[in-house]
Motif scaffolding. Structure first.
Motif, short mmCIF file in Angstrom:
data_model
loop_
_atom_site.label_atom_id
_atom_site.label_comp_id
_atom_site.label_asym_id
_atom_site.label_seq_id
_atom_site.Cartn_x
_atom_site.Cartn_y
_atom_site.Cartn_z
N GLU A 67 63.90 -32.95 22.87
CA GLU A 67 64.11 -33.54 21.55
C GLU A 67 64.09 -32.47 20.47
O GLU A 67 64.93 -32.46 19.57
N SER A 68 63.14 -31.55 20.58
CA SER A 68 63.04 -30.47 19.62
C SER A 68 64.28 -29.58 19.65
O SER A 68 64.82 -29.20 18.61
N GLU A 69 64.75 -29.28 20.86
CA GLU A 69 65.95 -28.45 20.99
C GLU A 69 67.18 -29.16 20.42
O GLU A 69 68.01 -28.54 19.76
N PHE A 70 67.30 -30.46 20.67
CA PHE A 70 68.43 -31.22 20.11
C PHE A 70 68.36 -31.26 18.60
O PHE A 70 69.39 -31.15 17.92
N ASP A 71 67.17 -31.40 18.05
CA ASP A 71 67.01 -31.39 16.60
C ASP A 71 67.46 -30.05 16.01
O ASP A 71 68.14 -30.01 14.98
N GLN A 72 67.10 -28.97 16.67
CA GLN A 72 67.51 -27.65 16.20
C GLN A 72 69.03 -27.48 16.27
O GLN A 72 69.65 -26.96 15.34
N LEU A 73 69.63 -27.93 17.37
CA LEU A 73 71.09 -27.85 17.50
C LEU A 73 71.78 -28.70 16.44
O LEU A 73 72.79 -28.30 15.87
N HIS A 74 71.22 -29.86 16.17
CA HIS A 74 71.79 -30.74 15.15
C HIS A 74 71.74 -30.07 13.78
O HIS A 74 72.72 -30.11 13.02
N LYS A 75 70.64 -29.44 13.46
CA LYS A 75 70.52 -28.74 12.17
C LYS A 75 71.51 -27.60 12.08
O LYS A 75 72.15 -27.40 11.06
N GLN A 129 74.37 -27.29 13.66
CA GLN A 129 75.71 -27.85 13.55
C GLN A 129 75.94 -28.38 12.14
O GLN A 129 77.00 -28.22 11.57
N LYS A 130 74.93 -29.01 11.57
CA LYS A 130 75.02 -29.58 10.23
C LYS A 130 75.30 -28.47 9.21
O LYS A 130 76.15 -28.62 8.35
N TYR A 131 74.58 -27.36 9.34
CA TYR A 131 74.76 -26.26 8.39
C TYR A 131 76.06 -25.51 8.63
O TYR A 131 76.70 -25.06 7.70
N SER A 132 76.50 -25.42 9.88
CA SER A 132 77.76 -24.73 10.15
C SER A 132 78.95 -25.54 9.63
O SER A 132 79.94 -24.97 9.22
N ASN A 133 78.86 -26.86 9.63
CA ASN A 133 79.93 -27.70 9.09
C ASN A 133 80.04 -27.55 7.58
O ASN A 133 81.13 -27.60 7.03
N LYS A 134 78.93 -27.35 6.89
CA LYS A 134 78.96 -27.19 5.44
C LYS A 134 79.64 -25.90 5.04
O LYS A 134 80.33 -25.81 4.04
#
Length: 130
Positions: free
Chosen positions: A112-120, A122-127
């Motif tokens: 879960e922690s690793e997925f949260d980090q990947l999500h963050k 990806q979120k910042y790379s899209n911006k």
């Protein structure tokens, strides 16, 4: 503040563990392990010529069963002895299942922690690309 558990990192190559390691694993005093050794016939660590106790994985599993019955379930020593006599295999399996579930829970928390980090990430790379 009470002792904290220091889980033993079981190694395939290692055959024996010291009484201190086992005590730290369960966050109990060494004297309690010695006492349980006298009270429960299923706890029988090997002793060297000098009297040093050497616990195998099987010994640690037996301590885990007694720990579960006495410390976690709150049974008396006599109640734990009776349970071990009548339902030894059942309690052993129950403790093993609880141990496996605890390991699975730790693994899921890590994922879960690793997925949260990947999500963050990806979120910042899209911006940045917008």
């Amino acid at each position: 503040m009470g002792k904290r558990k220091k889980p033993i990192q079981f190694d395939e190559k290692r055959l024996f563990y010291s009484i201190q390691e086992v005590a730290d694993h369960f966050a109990v005093n060494i004297s309690l392990l010695r006492f349980w050794e006298k009270e429960f016939e299923n706890i029988k660590p090997k002793k060297t010529a000098g009297g040093t106790r050497q616990y195998t994985r099987e010994d640690i599993q037996q301590v885990e069963i007694v720990y579960h019955l006495v410390k976690e379930k709150g049974m008396t020593l006599e109640g734990a002895r009776q349970t071990l006599k009548s339902k030894k295999d059942e309690e052993g399996k129950r403790v093993e299942v609880l141990s496996r579930l605890t390991e699975i829970k730790k693994e899921l928390i890590t994922l879960e922690s690793e997925f949260d980090q990947l999500h963050k990430q990806q979120k910042y790379s899209n911006k940045k690309t917008e």
